[in-house]
Write a protein that holds these residues in place. Structure first.
Motif, mmCIF file in Angstrom:
data_model
loop_
_atom_site.group_PDB
_atom_site.id
_atom_site.type_symbol
_atom_site.label_atom_id
_atom_site.label_comp_id
_atom_site.label_asym_id
_atom_site.label_seq_id
_atom_site.Cartn_x
_atom_site.Cartn_y
_atom_site.Cartn_z
ATOM 1 N N THR A 180 0.960 -1.364 0.126
ATOM 2 C CA THR A 180 0.072 -0.077 0.082
ATOM 3 C C THR A 180 0.856 1.175 -0.016
ATOM 4 O O THR A 180 1.762 1.267 0.651
ATOM 5 C CB THR A 180 -1.198 0.111 1.472
ATOM 6 N N LEU A 181 0.286 2.104 -0.847
ATOM 7 C CA LEU A 181 1.211 3.358 -0.988
ATOM 8 C C LEU A 181 1.249 4.535 0.315
ATOM 9 O O LEU A 181 1.888 5.452 0.456
ATOM 10 C CB LEU A 181 1.020 4.256 -2.237
ATOM 11 N N ASP A 182 0.301 4.182 0.993
ATOM 12 C CA ASP A 182 -0.257 4.955 2.146
ATOM 13 C C ASP A 182 0.944 5.507 2.811
ATOM 14 O O ASP A 182 1.066 6.617 3.569
ATOM 15 C CB ASP A 182 -1.265 4.458 3.208
ATOM 16 N N TYR A 183 2.202 4.575 3.068
ATOM 17 C CA TYR A 183 3.181 4.879 3.884
ATOM 18 C C TYR A 183 4.486 5.151 3.031
ATOM 19 O O TYR A 183 5.326 5.313 3.803
ATOM 20 C CB TYR A 183 3.477 3.853 4.946
ATOM 21 N N TYR A 184 4.274 5.214 2.011
ATOM 22 C CA TYR A 184 5.425 5.545 0.953
ATOM 23 C C TYR A 184 5.610 6.889 0.485
ATOM 24 O O TYR A 184 4.238 7.594 0.002
ATOM 25 C CB TYR A 184 5.316 4.386 -0.020
ATOM 26 N N THR A 185 6.579 7.612 0.265
ATOM 27 C CA THR A 185 6.731 8.528 -0.271
ATOM 28 C C THR A 185 6.941 8.439 -1.848
ATOM 29 O O THR A 185 7.717 7.170 -2.171
ATOM 30 C CB THR A 185 8.032 9.353 0.170
ATOM 31 N N ILE A 186 6.439 8.819 -2.892
ATOM 32 C CA ILE A 186 6.355 8.782 -4.253
ATOM 33 C C ILE A 186 6.928 9.701 -5.072
ATOM 34 O O ILE A 186 6.761 11.022 -4.771
ATOM 35 C CB ILE A 186 5.098 8.226 -4.686
ATOM 36 N N ALA A 187 7.988 9.545 -5.755
ATOM 37 C CA ALA A 187 8.463 10.472 -6.729
ATOM 38 C C ALA A 187 8.426 10.263 -8.220
ATOM 39 O O ALA A 187 8.378 9.016 -8.498
ATOM 40 C CB ALA A 187 10.054 10.877 -6.498
#
Length: 124
Positions: A28-35
């Motif tokens: 799940t992307l909830d806890y990730y920084t995305i660039a």
């Protein structure tokens, strides 16, 4: 298996728009920084835009300010890059990347997971 899959690239005329998507699977992307990064032929990989997991940290590279916008839809486990007023110099392969941290980093080697990239070509 943790995976990022980009889509939405293509050929567009100068001044046109595209929206890139980066869909995550296996986590799940909830806890990730995305660039979003991009790499043009013969050039180094460049950080374009980033949004941290909480939204408290972000950046947009100067060359795309006012034209590109990053957003995330955690319900869809997807991050987007809206690109408007595209220029020939925006032509590159665009990658999304994720890091398990609530802070944006501009260095590409600070990211743990990468998509396969999507080609964006701006040409008349």
């Amino acid at each position: 298996q943790l995976q990022l899959v980009e889509s939405g690239g293509g050929l567009v005329q100068p001044g046109g728009s595209l929206r890139l998507s980066c869909a995550a699977s296996g986590f799940t992307l909830d806890y990730y920084t995305i660039a979003w990064f991009r790499q043009a032929p013969g050039k180094e990989r460049e950080g374009v835009s980033c949004m941290s997991s909480s939204g408290g940290s972000s950046y947009v590279v100067d060359s795309v300010k006012g034209r590109f916008a990053i957003s995330r839809d955690n319900a869809k486990n997807t991050v987007y890059l809206q690109m408007n007023s595209l220029k020939a110099e925006d032509t590159a392969i665009y990658y999304c990347a994720a890091r398990l941290n609530d802070y944006c980093r501009r260095a590409w080697n600070r990211y743990d997971y990468w998509g396969q990239g999507t080609q964006v070509t701006v040409s008349s």
